[in-house]
Design a protein around this motif. Structure first.
Motif, short mmCIF file in Angstrom:
data_model
loop_
_atom_site.label_atom_id
_atom_site.label_comp_id
_atom_site.label_asym_id
_atom_site.label_seq_id
_atom_site.Cartn_x
_atom_site.Cartn_y
_atom_site.Cartn_z
N ALA A 4 0.83 -1.20 0.00
CA ALA A 4 0.00 0.00 0.00
C ALA A 4 0.87 1.24 0.00
CB ALA A 4 -0.91 0.00 1.22
N VAL A 15 -5.00 6.46 -0.73
CA VAL A 15 -4.41 5.14 -0.48
C VAL A 15 -4.55 4.29 -1.74
CG1 VAL A 15 -4.42 3.08 0.97
CG2 VAL A 15 -5.09 5.28 1.94
N LEU A 44 -7.18 2.16 4.90
CA LEU A 44 -6.31 1.00 4.70
C LEU A 44 -6.98 -0.27 5.23
CD1 LEU A 44 -3.45 0.43 3.65
CD2 LEU A 44 -2.60 0.73 5.97
#
Ligand code: SF4
Lengths: 276, 401
Positions: A4, A15, A44
């Motif tokens: 990520a 993100v 996330l």
């Protein structure tokens, strides 16, 4: 394992998540607000849940210990040092170069206009940084400048760009100071200038600052633009005119920094794996 | 990132006493001896030889910067009408006169005479004129012609002629006479200190470098303020010996030296440890700098006044773009640097003016990248912590490739 990139900018959190093969499996954005890092962790968790089927609450209960996550995280942007789940922090400059080169391998120059910073980056083969210049003294020539002055026209950064391309005679905005430029806008309104012409004048003012900066490090084609302000067609057009070169806008330009961060997370992981 | 401990030089521990004594002496000796406020590029040798106590407002500005007093003093000066754009050393000095209670050491002891030399900038001319007016003290202005190329004999003769005038001015206003043998003695001491200082700076060529520019910034006070005295010579002998010891042991200023950098412009006094510490995190050492080199020229020539005129007219701030760029190129090459960092100093226009051109020229000629950081040597109001941090990190990532 997932990878990520988390870009905590002054305006928005972005993100991007990749799988082991480097395919984008998810991306999210939200406003940075007061709790930028928490907002980022929230996004996330959501992306992880979608991929793993394990609910966000479970990730939350583990406290986001980076060692226990099935994801390698590189954080970038102004809030990069605040994200507890990050394995590494990398500057926006390196991330934008990496992301842009990935999307457009012919990239030699990246122009990124973000909330507080605008940058011109010379990119080497492979997407590493050769040289860069950033705005100095103040926020003139940044996204924040456009946001404030667009407000005076009751527009936003994107709609300002749409107005600008319809202009036939841009007004002159001489002040680089955001607050003074705003009052210049007010006096142009009072003088009866059209919204289109004022919008075009503002886009020109930003482009002038950025083009001046670009001159310091030299611009090479292909020139691509990243960052949220790339959605503003007025600025892109003014920049192309001033640089005398085509300026390409990458798809989802606001996500390029986060994408670059995710790619760097994947690169680092690959380099640490035992060679077979 | 692992905590890296910076290796401190023991000799530097002597500095607070040494400099404290200097300021103390000026405070009390002024009752028996005349005091001159002088600019950093003024011929202190003549002043010392005449038994006049030299005091440096610029050094005081640096002191205000490192004691976190500059912001307040600058505001005091601005409230009295001085421009935000004026050099922060000037504003510290002018502010300390207006508000001595806010000023470190209560400000500087009052001068008998003022001596300014425009070899470093035009600011000092106006700054000292303002002092002369406010304090009602006589001022001598030494005009050293700007030298874009090589120094000319005519220019040096012009500067030397004014020095003769300056001696008459000082004799008239202090009653002290200049004795040739004393001038020669002071000049010999000054030469010796400059020689030691330039030898110390050259030790940065070793790998790892035994010193970081932040050491030089701390260690430079005596070469500026005590040039021409035995104390300066003793101090630099000791410092050089300590550094030579490090070289012999192969010990560097940093525990691990990965990158070697060159620094340009005046130190950021108000953030000395914090700012340079960021480079420590990246294992980067500033092995050389342009600023402290300003005091490394050893005077040459037999006629003392001509030697002084030549040295002080030739300082780098009085030279053109080509000279400044070649100076940087040489430092990068001689010291084996991987990159350079330029401080765009809001205060100091002459030093900052050519930087973007120099940056381009140096990169073209050496192939190493340069970074420009915006700040101010003393005034913390021109420093954006996060913006600086991001630029440094990005630059170090560029070096990582
Ligand atoms: S302008 Fe620069 S050279 Fe002049 S006094 Fe200030 S810091 Fe020194």
């Amino acid at each position: 394992m997932f990878f990520a990139g988390v870009d905590i900018g002054s305006t928005a959190v972005k993100v991007v998540m990749l799988d082991q093969q480097g395919k984008v499996v998810g991306c999210e954005t939200t406003r940075t607000g007061y709790r930028g890092a928490e907002n980022a962790w929230h996004l996330l968790k959501g992306l992880l849940a979608a991929q793993t089927g394990v609910t966000p609450e479970v990730w939350g209960r583990q406290g986001g210990d980076p060692a226990k996550l099935p994801v390698r995280v590189v954080a970038t942007g102004y809030g990069r040092h605040k994200l507890a789940q990050a394995h590494r922090q990398v500057s926006e400059i390196t991330c934008h170069a990496r992301g842009a080169y990935h999307l457009e391998p012919g990239t030699a120059t990246v122009i990124d206009i973000g909330g507080q910073d605008s940058k011109v980056i010379r990119v080497a083969q492979g997407g590493t940084v050769l040289d860069f210049a950033m705005n100095d003294k103040c926020a003139a020539g940044t996204g924040r400048f456009l946001e404030v002055v667009a407000g005076a026209l009751e527009e936003n950064v994107d709609s300002l760009g749409r107005l600008a391309v319809a202009s036939n005679q841009p007004v002159a905005i001489s002040s680089t100071c955001t607050v003074f430029a705003e009052s210049e806008v007010v006096s142009h309104i009072a003088a009866g200038s059209s919204k289109e012409n004022i919008a075009a004048g503002l886009c020109l003012a930003v482009a002038e600052r950025v083009a001046g900066m670009a001159g310091r490090i030299g611009v090479q084609p292909r020139v691509v633009m990243t960052g949220g302000v790339a959605h503003n067609r007025g600025v892109v057009r003014a920049l192309a005119t001033m640089l005398g070169l085509p300026v390409e806008v990458l798809p989802d330009p606001h996500l390029v920094g986060a994408l670059g961060a995710a790619l760097l997370a994947r690169d680092a992981f690959a380099n640490n794996q035992p060679k077979t | 990132m692992a905590e890296l401990r910076y290796r401190r030089l023991q000799t530097l521990n002597r500095l607070p006493r040494l400099m404290g004594n200097h300021y103390l002496a000026a405070r009390y000796l002024r009752y028996v001896r005349p005091v001159a406020w002088i600019t950093s590029g003024a011929p202190v040798e003549i002043i010392r030889a005449m038994g006049i106590l030299p005091v440096y407002p610029e050094n005081y500005g640096a002191l205000c910067g490192s004691r976190q007093a500059a912001g307040t003093l600058c505001q005091v000066a601005e409230a009295r009408g001085y421009s935000r754009e004026l050099c922060s050393y000037a504003k510290c000095n002018l502010g300390s006169l207006a508000e001595p209670r806010q000023a470190p050491l209560g400000g500087l002891p009052r001068p008998t005479v003022l001596v300014a030399c425009n070899n470093i900038c035009g600011t000092v001319t106006k700054w000292y004129q303002a002092l002369a007016r406010d304090l009602r003290v006589p001022l001598f202005l030494w005009d050293t012609p700007f030298s874009p190329g090589e120094l000319t004999d005519g220019g040096v003769a012009y500067a030397a002629a004014q020095l003769r005038e300056m001696v008459r001015f000082l004799e008239r206003h202090t009653g002290h006479k200049l004795h040739q043998d004393r001038l020669n003695r002071v000049m010999d001491k000054s030469r010796e200190a400059s020689r030691l200082w330039s030898e110390i700076r050259l030790l940065g060529r070793h790998r790892p470098s035994p010193l970081n520019a932040s050491d030089l910034f701390i260690a430079m006070a005596p070469i500026v303020v005590l040039r021409g005295t035995d104390q300066a010579i003793d101090f630099y002998r000791e410092l050089k010996a300590e550094l030579a010891g490090r070289v012999a042991k192969g010990e560097g200023a940093l525990p691990v030296e990965r990158y070697r950098l060159v620094w340009d412009n005046i130190a950021i006094w108000h953030k000395l440890l914090r700012f340079y510490g960021q480079f420590l995190d990246h294992r980067a050492c500033f092995v050389a700098d342009t600023y402290t080199g300003g005091w490394g020229t050893v005077m040459e020539g037999d006629d003392p006044l001509t030697a002084l005129a030549r040295t002080y007219t030739g300082v780098f701030l009085n030279r053109g773009l080509a000279y400044r760029a070649s100076q940087m190129v040489e430092l990068v090459r001689d010291f084996g640097a991987h990159g350079f960092v330029m401080h765009a100093n809001r205060s100091c226009k002459p030093y900052t003016l050519f930087q973007y051109d120099i940056r381009r020229m140096v990169t073209e000629q050496t192939g190493v990248p340069g970074l420009v950081i915006e700040a101010d040597m003393a005034d913390p109001r021109s420093y954006a912590e996060e913006a600086v941090k991001t630029r440094i990190q990005a630059f170090m990532e560029t070096l990582d490739g």
